[in-house]
Design an enzyme around this catalytic site. Sequence first.
Site, short mmCIF file in Angstrom:
data_model
loop_
_atom_site.label_atom_id
_atom_site.label_comp_id
_atom_site.label_asym_id
_atom_site.label_seq_id
_atom_site.Cartn_x
_atom_site.Cartn_y
_atom_site.Cartn_z
CG LEU A 1 -2.13 -0.90 1.16
CD1 LEU A 1 -3.02 -0.70 2.38
CD2 LEU A 1 -2.96 -0.65 -0.11
CB CYS B 1 7.65 -10.66 -11.66
SG CYS B 1 8.97 -11.88 -11.56
P1 NAD Z 1 16.66 -14.75 -15.66
O1 NAD Z 1 16.61 -14.16 -17.01
O2 NAD Z 1 17.41 -14.04 -14.57
O3 NAD Z 1 17.26 -16.23 -15.73
C1 NAD Z 1 16.94 -17.16 -16.71
C2 NAD Z 1 18.21 -17.95 -17.00
O4 NAD Z 1 17.85 -19.06 -17.82
C3 NAD Z 1 19.27 -17.16 -17.76
O5 NAD Z 1 20.50 -17.24 -17.07
C4 NAD Z 1 19.35 -17.87 -19.12
O6 NAD Z 1 20.64 -17.86 -19.68
C5 NAD Z 1 18.93 -19.26 -18.73
N1 NAD Z 1 18.47 -20.13 -19.81
C6 NAD Z 1 17.65 -19.84 -20.86
N2 NAD Z 1 17.47 -20.96 -21.61
C7 NAD Z 1 18.17 -21.95 -21.01
C8 NAD Z 1 18.37 -23.34 -21.29
N3 NAD Z 1 17.83 -23.94 -22.36
N4 NAD Z 1 19.15 -24.06 -20.45
C9 NAD Z 1 19.71 -23.49 -19.36
N5 NAD Z 1 19.56 -22.18 -19.06
C10 NAD Z 1 18.80 -21.44 -19.87
O7 NAD Z 1 15.14 -14.97 -15.22
P2 NAD Z 1 14.55 -15.02 -13.73
O8 NAD Z 1 14.29 -13.66 -13.24
O9 NAD Z 1 15.35 -15.97 -12.93
O10 NAD Z 1 13.13 -15.68 -14.03
C11 NAD Z 1 13.01 -17.05 -14.35
C12 NAD Z 1 11.55 -17.41 -14.27
O11 NAD Z 1 11.09 -17.27 -12.91
C13 NAD Z 1 10.64 -16.54 -15.11
O12 NAD Z 1 9.59 -17.31 -15.60
C14 NAD Z 1 10.10 -15.53 -14.10
O13 NAD Z 1 8.84 -15.03 -14.47
C15 NAD Z 1 9.97 -16.38 -12.86
N6 NAD Z 1 10.05 -15.64 -11.60
C16 NAD Z 1 10.94 -14.63 -11.46
C17 NAD Z 1 11.02 -13.96 -10.23
C18 NAD Z 1 12.00 -12.83 -10.05
O14 NAD Z 1 11.85 -12.09 -9.08
N7 NAD Z 1 12.98 -12.68 -10.93
C19 NAD Z 1 10.19 -14.33 -9.17
C20 NAD Z 1 9.31 -15.39 -9.35
C21 NAD Z 1 9.24 -16.04 -10.58
#
Ligand code: NAD
Length: 443
Positions: free
Chosen positions: A256, A266
């Site tokens: 809030l 996200c």
């Molecule tokens: P990010 O971009 O920081 O990390 C993703 C990683 O995956 C990268 O390092 C990329 O190189 C790697 N990658 C891509 N394809 C790949 C493959 N085939 N094999 C191995 N590695 C591969 O993303 P993030 O912020 O960690 O988010 C990841 C997921 O989690 C997303 O769906 C996001 O919505 C979700 N999420 C994120 C958060 C947050 O706060 N960042 C919180 C909850 C959920």
Amino acid sequence: MTGNGSGPRAPVGVIGAGYVGLVTGVCLASIGCDVTLRDIDAAKVAALNDGQVPIYEPGLAELMAEHADHLTYTLSLERLLERSEVVFIAVDTPSTYSGDADLSRVMAVLDELERVGADARHLLVMKSTVPVGTGERVRAELDVRGLDQVGYCSNPEFLKEGAAIADFLEPDRVVIGAFDPAHAERVAELYAPLGATIVRTSVPSAEMVKYASNAFLATKISFINEIANVCEEVGADVDVVAHGMGLDRRIGPAFLRAGIGFGGSCFPKDVSALKQLAGNSGYHFQLLTSVIEVNELQKRRVIGKLKKHLGALEGKRVALLGLTFKPETDDMREASSLVLAARLLAEGAEVTAYDPVVHGSTDRLKGVALKPDVAGAATGADAVVLVTEWRDIVEADWADVRDRMRTPVLIDGRNALDPVRMTALGFAFEGIGRIPEHVGVTL
Ligand code: NAD
């Protein structure tokens, strides 16, 4: 392998060592799991193997070093599959141009799993945020690819960057969606040492919990931002209003805080993906359309406030303090600062900026002069905008900031400063829903 006295737990693989994957892997290692993390980014894997943490997340480096014996980093999916049984997928799922979630990275992982040959030992656990229906689609894809023995669960992640470790290790809940209760049990066993509330459900319901939670939080932010805008019109103070509202247990105090809108990796993409998901299913999610619009307008209101004090912005110098989408992270994805910088540059303003963890300009900050500290950014500025409430910015020497500025206009985009004090220092001050003469009025 034994984990913290909770019995043998499966070796873990994590595909994708980003904000979520790395925190998941390191935290699971810290509660006794053997974890293999795989990424396709060679520089990231090399850095991890060198003991470096490629992201800024408080406490992560220390935890990683402490549990290094349980952590393996690799580029090789074969190696990950050899070493692990429960395999988390934590790849990025950004927005497509249509606002839907881009599942291409998830689908690429399935291609690789087929090529490398996952088998009955392996249970895939989706940590990435994916639209409702993805699990069923992945299940069907696995079957078509001859990977019908490979299990599948949904286990959405709720951590917040900046507090990711505590969020992971002390979660409000762990949500596990499964097609087979035995698979859900294998995932629940990994989390057992946390003693967390576990919600076991179907795969689509688990997927929906994640989207509905983020959409609700974003709605709370847009709601309080609209209340703030009305406060400015009618002479109320949004901080007091939010405090008074938050004491009602049906409402609660979290989320809030009025400001210049939400950003990050996200909320924008997840809210948009849920809106598209509803639309693609034939339902117009009217409320979310407004939540998104309010958020866009909220960022632009800063420009209006600057113009109110400075007139046309052409040739004016504006300093942005804080660039990341929130403090305690280096994440710039969808940060409000990017929208503000682009808008200011388009108005012909000169833009300087300071952020404690953003060094070296990138394409996203083209045209913005990065300075090493608050004082440097403020020097010669016609206005300063507090964009991200990093502690060293909030606690800056504001009298010195004022002395360095050409005209002392201060917009506090996060309601992190005391309007009365800032006005007393001689700033022309604007908060969000906080007008200095109405602040702190108690009877
Ligand atoms: P990010 O971009 O920081 O990390 C993703 C990683 O995956 C990268 O390092 C990329 O190189 C790697 N990658 C891509 N394809 C790949 C493959 N085939 N094999 C191995 N590695 C591969 O993303 P993030 O912020 O960690 O988010 C990841 C997921 O989690 C997303 O769906 C996001 O919505 C979700 N999420 C994120 C958060 C947050 O706060 N960042 C919180 C909850 C959920």
